[in-house]
Scaffold this active site. Structure first.
Site, PDB file in Angstrom:
ATOM      1  CB  THR A 258     -11.075  14.291  -1.563  1.00  0.00           C
ATOM      2  OG1 THR A 258     -12.101  14.890  -2.367  1.00  0.00           O
ATOM      3  CG2 THR A 258     -11.238  14.748  -0.126  1.00  0.00           C
ATOM      4  CB  CYS A 259     -10.139  14.867  -6.980  1.00  0.00           C
ATOM      5  SG  CYS A 259     -11.932  14.986  -6.942  1.00  0.00           S
TER       6      CYS A 259
END
Length: 291
Positions: A258-259
């Site tokens: 997700t980063c």
């Protein structure tokens, strides 16, 4: 902080015993999110952004309260619109320039003006009462907490070009993102790695499944892939999104970094299997539903 359920806003807790440093750190976090172009899943009322960008002298009134505590605002609007002076007290009861609120199980009274508990609200002074009530809600009741919060925020945004270019309503958009989701544009700007191209079967199936999702399912997919269900300023076309081939066809679920907005998609052998595994991953992306 406290959550206002009817508007789903976050606001400073006027009864907080936290040190000012804690609120200052939250303000710094907000400024860093802007600097690093990170969207935060936090909903402050527009009044907060007005105070941050326009200064402490900005006047906040009923229009701001409607977006924050609509039930209270509607009651104050009814008070202002009441035309019959003779039955004013009968309609609204004995009001004074004071506010009662709960503090750790006890009732506390705050005066809106000096000796406000002994000053009756009348048909003649009702406008002053409403304005001072709004001023107490947005300013006086949380002055310590907001002051520390603003100090932290200004450590990042004090005299930068950002403050000159953006209005208060645009600040909210920068921090919280846009609710409008254009997945067609996201498809056009997505990059592919590890053997996938835009013509690969799993990639084509993925986008066919995505475009067939309803609005809420699309938001859930976006949260699964990026950690947030809103688009950055400029729309999803501004979101760097990558889809990588995560091995051969298997029973593995899609996974994400997700980063980095990076989706890892196995090379599924059919559209039906891809849709089933993708939906399962989205539905159980939080908690322990698959354990």
């Amino acid at each position: 902080f406290e959550r206002i359920e009817e508007s789903r806003n976050i606001w400073f807790n006027k009864n907080s015993v936290e040190a000012n440093r804690q609120f200052e750190l939250f303000g710094t976090l907000l400024g860093l999110a802007i600097y690093n172009e990170v969207i935060l899943d936090v909903k402050f009322p527009p009044a907060l952004y007005k105070r941050l960008m326009l200064g402490d002298d900005v006047q906040l009134g009923l229009s701001d309260l409607l977006q924050f505590k609509p039930s209270l605002a509607q009651g104050l609007i009814a008070l202002l619109e009441h035309e019959d002076e003779a039955n004013f007290e009968e309609m609204f009861g004995p009001l004074s320039f004071a506010v009662d609120y709960e503090c750790f199980g006890s009732s506390v009274q705050a005066e809106l003006i000096e000796d406000g508990a002994n000053v009756t609200v009348t048909h003649a002074n009702r406008e002053e009462y409403v304005q001072r009530y709004c001023d107490w809600i947005f300013k006086k009741s949380v002055e310590r907490q907001f002051g520390a919060f603003k100090t932290g925020f200004n450590q990042c945004i004090r005299d930068t070009l950002f403050r000159q270019l953006f209005q208060h309503d645009e600040l909210e958009l920068v921090i919280c993102g846009s609710m409008e989701l254009d997945f067609e544009t996201l498809e056009e700007t997505t990059k592919y790695q590890d053997g996938f191209t835009k013509t690969s079967d799993p990639v084509r199936w993925f986008w066919e499944v995505v475009h067939a999702l309803d609005e809420q399912e699309k938001r859930s997919l976006l949260r699964f892939c990026t950690g947030c269900d809103r688009a950055p300023v400029g729309g999803l076309g501004q979101l760097p999104f990558i889809i990588s081939r995560a091995g051969q066809d298997s029973e593995m679920l899609p996974s994400v970094h997700t980063c980095f907005n990076h989706l890892l998609l196995p090379d599924y052998g059919s559209k039906e299997k891809l849709e089933q595994r993708l939906r399962l991953a989205i539905q159980h992306s939080t908690g322990f539903g698959l354990m």
